[in-house]
Design a protein around this motif. Sequence first.
Motif, short mmCIF file in Angstrom:
data_model
loop_
_atom_site.label_atom_id
_atom_site.label_comp_id
_atom_site.label_asym_id
_atom_site.label_seq_id
_atom_site.Cartn_x
_atom_site.Cartn_y
_atom_site.Cartn_z
N GLY A 90 0.76 -1.24 0.00
CA GLY A 90 0.00 0.00 0.00
C GLY A 90 0.79 1.30 0.00
O GLY A 90 0.36 2.29 0.59
N ALA B 60 -2.09 8.51 -3.59
CA ALA B 60 -2.06 7.58 -2.46
C ALA B 60 -3.06 6.44 -2.66
O ALA B 60 -2.96 5.41 -2.01
CB ALA B 60 -2.37 8.30 -1.16
N VAL C 188 11.62 7.31 0.62
CA VAL C 188 11.61 8.40 1.61
C VAL C 188 12.60 9.49 1.21
O VAL C 188 12.38 10.68 1.51
CB VAL C 188 11.86 7.87 3.03
N VAL D 250 10.68 12.12 -0.72
CA VAL D 250 9.42 12.57 -0.11
C VAL D 250 9.06 14.00 -0.52
O VAL D 250 7.89 14.32 -0.75
CB VAL D 250 9.44 12.38 1.42
N HIS E 208 4.11 6.22 2.78
CA HIS E 208 2.66 6.11 2.81
C HIS E 208 2.09 7.45 3.25
O HIS E 208 2.25 7.85 4.41
CB HIS E 208 2.23 5.02 3.80
N HIS E 209 1.43 8.15 2.33
CA HIS E 209 0.91 9.48 2.65
C HIS E 209 -0.30 9.39 3.58
O HIS E 209 -1.21 8.60 3.36
CB HIS E 209 0.50 10.19 1.37
N VAL E 210 -0.29 10.19 4.64
CA VAL E 210 -1.46 10.27 5.52
C VAL E 210 -2.34 11.44 5.08
O VAL E 210 -3.50 11.28 4.74
CB VAL E 210 -1.04 10.44 6.99
N ALA E 211 -1.74 12.63 5.04
CA ALA E 211 -2.46 13.83 4.61
C ALA E 211 -1.50 15.01 4.69
O ALA E 211 -0.56 15.00 5.51
CB ALA E 211 -3.67 14.10 5.50
N GLY F 142 1.10 16.29 3.24
CA GLY F 142 2.56 16.21 3.22
C GLY F 142 3.15 15.44 4.38
O GLY F 142 4.37 15.42 4.56
N HIS F 143 2.30 14.81 5.18
CA HIS F 143 2.74 14.00 6.31
C HIS F 143 2.71 12.52 5.90
O HIS F 143 1.68 12.02 5.44
CB HIS F 143 1.78 14.24 7.49
N PHE F 144 3.85 11.86 6.02
CA PHE F 144 4.00 10.49 5.53
C PHE F 144 4.43 9.56 6.67
O PHE F 144 5.15 9.96 7.58
CB PHE F 144 5.07 10.42 4.44
N LEU F 145 4.03 8.28 6.55
CA LEU F 145 4.58 7.21 7.36
C LEU F 145 5.59 6.45 6.51
O LEU F 145 5.35 6.22 5.32
CB LEU F 145 3.48 6.26 7.83
N VAL F 146 6.69 6.05 7.12
CA VAL F 146 7.76 5.34 6.41
C VAL F 146 7.71 3.88 6.83
O VAL F 146 7.46 3.57 8.00
CB VAL F 146 9.14 5.94 6.77
N ASP F 147 7.97 2.96 5.88
CA ASP F 147 8.02 1.55 6.23
C ASP F 147 9.09 1.32 7.30
O ASP F 147 10.22 1.80 7.17
CB ASP F 147 8.35 0.69 5.00
N GLY F 148 8.70 0.57 8.34
CA GLY F 148 9.63 0.33 9.44
C GLY F 148 10.04 -1.13 9.52
O GLY F 148 10.50 -1.72 8.55
#
Lengths: 198, 198
Positions: free
Chosen positions: B20, B39, B78, B81, B177-180, B182-188
């Motif tokens: 995703g 997204a 990332v 980004v 992974h874009h949240v909203a 310009g705020h992203f989560l990165v695969d951990g």
Amino acid sequence: MTSPRVGVDLAKAYRLLNHGPTVLVSAAHDGQRNIMAAAWAMPLDFAPPKVAVVLDKATWTRRLLEASGEFALQVPTVGQVDITQALGSSSGLTMREQQGVDKFAAYGLQTFAGSVVGAPLLEGCAAWLECRLLPEPAIQAGYDLFLGEVVAAHADSRVFSEGRWHFTGHDSLRTIHHVAGGHFLVDGDTVDAKPLTP
Amino acid sequence: MTSPRVGVDLAKAYRLLNHGPTVLVSAAHDGQRNIMAAAWAMPLDFAPPKVAVVLDKATWTRRLLEASGEFALQVPTVGQVDITQALGSSSGLTMREQQGVDKFAAYGLQTFAGSVVGAPLLEGCAAWLECRLLPEPAIQAGYDLFLGEVVAAHADSRVFSEGRWHFTGHDSLRTIHHVAGGHFLVDGDTVDAKPLTP
């Protein structure tokens, strides 16, 4: 054990899925219920919020969804990774036929009732989206693709509030992304993009 | 600078999107080209591999895709980004009309040619999927939803090989992974589910 739940404004409901987590899909009809894992789900619109999810023809969840016109998506956590994989690799119909129980009974799963739809919601998830099917028979039959309108949404307030995920300090509640064969990526760091001038 | 690319077996191409990630969508037609962030994209089938992606009516990429019947999805890292957010929040058509350049020129982006489709592929991404549109005019018009068949796939061999992502040691190549906003989560971390007995 119940998690602290808050309602999510429908205008922000897309943010529960925007980062592409693996979801659990549940449905109920005529006294029967099932739940399965699905990696292929995404938001489809902001307002009213809509979602898209792929459901194989062989799944019992799909039959219950088609019969009831309702379903729920829920976002499992890394603490639920084993049950997520189990729900994605077992057949509720086979279980019922061979053991006489549904997946909820077989795995000892706790659920709660949605506020709008009849699909059961699994305790312990990070978020829940109650959905009404938007019937599109041609793409359902041709692509196994189901569209729905989100009619209610909820989240665990420890990790989602005011439209944002905030997992810091709650590592066991981080959401997960299936790659293949029970192998998952877990949400990690956050990063904010810096503006670029073209 | 070019990244080390390997072809991805079409039977494993779904794994490039299964977790995703936010993608970049590119298309070209009649000497014009564009690229945007999305997204809302997911796999739709294994074999032949298919994908689904949501493209707003206002986007130039959509017009080029509809005219050419082709597009590419690429999975940014990332390290990309900032450009991902820029490509998702700027209009290629406006840029061309006001500045006389496309996004590639405006942001100094390097591309390479796909092996099958004419859409430009952005250097530096973690993976690329070349796609042919599966025309479904009713859902394109009604839901902004576009389906495609993946006809070629490539990945950066440092982070994807033999059907699996392996980001350890390559943190700048982790997918996002874009949240909203310009705020992203990165695969951990990665986690493997343990079997449960019902």
